[in-house]
Design an enzyme around this catalytic site. Sequence first.
Site, PDB file in Angstrom:
ATOM      1  N   SER A 267      97.474  61.786  50.307  1.00 43.66           N
ATOM      2  CA  SER A 267      97.727  60.632  51.176  1.00 43.66           C
ATOM      3  C   SER A 267      98.827  59.783  50.568  1.00 43.66           C
ATOM      4  CB  SER A 267      96.468  59.765  51.289  1.00 43.66           C
ATOM      5  OG  SER A 267      96.167  59.167  50.049  1.00 43.66           O
ATOM      6  N   ASP A 268      99.623  59.137  51.410  1.00 44.17           N
ATOM      7  CA  ASP A 268     100.511  58.141  50.846  1.00 44.17           C
ATOM      8  C   ASP A 268      99.661  56.937  50.464  1.00 44.17           C
ATOM      9  OD1 ASP A 268     102.343  56.493  49.898  1.00 44.17           O
ATOM     10  OD2 ASP A 268     103.651  56.478  51.640  1.00 44.17           O
ATOM     11  N   TYR A 269      99.539  56.761  49.175  1.00 44.58           N
ATOM     12  CA  TYR A 269      98.764  55.660  48.640  1.00 44.58           C
ATOM     13  C   TYR A 269      97.450  55.511  49.418  1.00 44.58           C
ATOM     14  CZ  TYR A 269      98.426  51.800  45.403  1.00 44.58           C
ATOM     15  OH  TYR A 269      98.037  50.982  44.381  1.00 44.58           O
ATOM     16  N   ALA A 271      96.607  55.441  52.507  1.00 47.83           N
ATOM     17  CA  ALA A 271      96.731  55.724  53.945  1.00 47.83           C
ATOM     18  C   ALA A 271      95.380  56.023  54.581  1.00 47.83           C
ATOM     19  CB  ALA A 271      97.698  56.874  54.165  1.00 47.83           C
TER      20      ALA A 271
END
Length: 725
Positions: A267-269, A271
């Site tokens: 995941s982006d950070y 997300a």
Amino acid sequence: MAAADRIESLIARMTIDEKVGQLGVFADMVRPFAPDVNPEANVHNAGEVLQQVREGRVGSLFNGVGAELGRKIQKVAIEESRLGIPVILAADVIHGMRTVFPIPLGEAASFEPALAERTARATAIEATAAGLHWTYAPAVDIARDQRWGRGAEGAGEDVVLGAAFAAARVRGFQGEDPTAHDSLVATPKHFAAYGAVAAGMEYSSVDIAPQTLRDVHLPPFKAAFDAGALSVMSSFNDINGVPASANHELLTGILRGEWKFAGPVVSDYTADMELIAHGYAADERDATKKAFLAGLDLSMQSGFYAAHLPSLVESGEVPMEWLDQSVRRMLELKQRIGLFDDPYRSLDPAREADATHIPAHDMLSREAARRSVVLLKNHGGVLPLKTSEQKIALIGPFVQDRENIEGCWTLFGDKARYVTLESGVRAAIGDPGALAVVAGCGLEEALEGGIDAAVAAAQAADVVVLALGEPQRFSGEAQSRTEITLPPAQQALAEAVAATGKPMVVLLRNGRALALSGAVRDAAAIVVTWYLGTQTGHGVADVLFGHYNPSGRLPISFPQVSGQQPYFYNHLRTGRPELPSMTEYKARWRELPNEPLYPFGHGLSYTTFEYGAPQLSSAALGWDDTLTITTHITNTGGVAGEEVVQLYLHDRVASRVRPVRELKGFRKILLAPGESAEVVFTLDRRVLAFTNPNGEFAAEPGLFDLWVCASAKSGEPVQFELRGE
Ligand code: BGC
């Protein structure tokens, strides 16, 4: 034991907590750097992190550096955790580690993917020496709206250029052998369409036609996977109402089903956590379930997977086989890079000490810097400057600045080595007395007496070099702008200095296209210098004084005004084109034609090039055949120079409205004065394909226009026909 057996045997022995431990990625408090990067990170103290590693609850840590501490963590994982599974250490290493290379957008201006491959390789060598295995790069987002700040991290507005740079960077980071101690796992990001946010506003939503998603935003990811990328990062945005990080069609349908990608999706950070704020999930548990079942393997930082996957599996809402499959992907990644066989790979303090300063990387930084510079305008041949006999006034807030050299997303650069503009220019000129240096103003504010001092210096000089631009924090994550202009204090400085009437060279420092106006737009010469990294001063001086003949070309269109955004060269045809007759009822703005100030692909050299008409091997391309296009190019000027020869196509009539032009190939060639070369492109029907109304990616028979030329707005088209089957 065979690799697959080892992984299966581990999975069979793992508890559910150990499994979810492999699926979380946490900022690393054990090593001192993490809080600087993510001050709000929900992290535990060092003792707690090590305890979690010991308990087998941590599969990966990110944004800490240092081989020695990395080794300590790994020792706990290997020797003290029940199953001895190694941790993988990650960080955002985007365009350099200790040595900083140009921001990726700037480097794309070189139109030399091979250069990006070399700088990514050098980056990997330094990053792995500092105890890292995995980078969250390259960013391969296509940026068609210059208000969006993260265009600085990608390769610009074009899909063919973007795909070429995506693949090159992956090859560079990972090298030939993923188990090598200097191989760094690449993570193309942000999957997907992150750059297509409405109005260029970061983290906003993406309302996108399926064919635009397919034909513009996905190809750089596919190119990255074809080049061997071992992981991928999902994006924060929604796509047509479904957040990308919980988007089954994207993360499972396309990624696994169509592309057969086998690596983990991270995941982006936070997300996964953000699904709640999106209103796509009711609570933490719901967010975990939706993200995981859509195909998001790893959760970064939120801790949601560790907290909620066990009960979701116990209740049967998440099948155990699915959990095992994600764990398998993570363990396979560790296996692929050799961590099971050599857990201490890339954790060698002696190598780290040797790699703190690699002089060859300084040379590469200088080469990458000068190759990324774009000469937009050179009226009256004001450039190159002479190293003697000319009094130069070097003016502007960037001249002595050291804080706006590295560009966005440089976390670990060795600032002591950064070469300022002043140092670079001083090193190039013979007589120090020939140079006057004045700041004139701050980055965003006037300085008392600044303009007077600048004007006096300009008056006493033969030529003014004015270094202006955006502070580097104006681009990168969360840096969307409504007006892509220079700060008013800098514009005021430019107007006052220009009023002296001295020839003026403007050096722009920028992480996006800028809308230039007034004295800046009218300057005799305009040079785009992005954020060039460690060797900024030398790289720019090489171009200013003609030690290097500029060869960069714009990877993004420079509009005339901000209000034209999103402006990109390969827009679709309209039923009412504004040109040639400019009547009222046309696709146009009231104030000005919808043309760029400088188009995609534009850039000048200190020499000139003449293009012959492209010669086609045949007027018709058979369905299964190849067309060869040969163009004679001559260096008609007085010095050697490199030209970026660009091939564009346009499909005249199709089942879907097609772009006015699309880049399909490019070559950079070096020609001595008077020298000619034949540049050959080949194409077949695959190059002509697009996503048609039935959702198929296919070419359609008919007439095409073709240009071989020097920018998206130059050249005369020739025609050919694609014959049917
Ligand atoms: C950024 C990513 C980055 C991640 C981890 C996010 O805010 O969007 O590009 O990799 O943080 O630092």
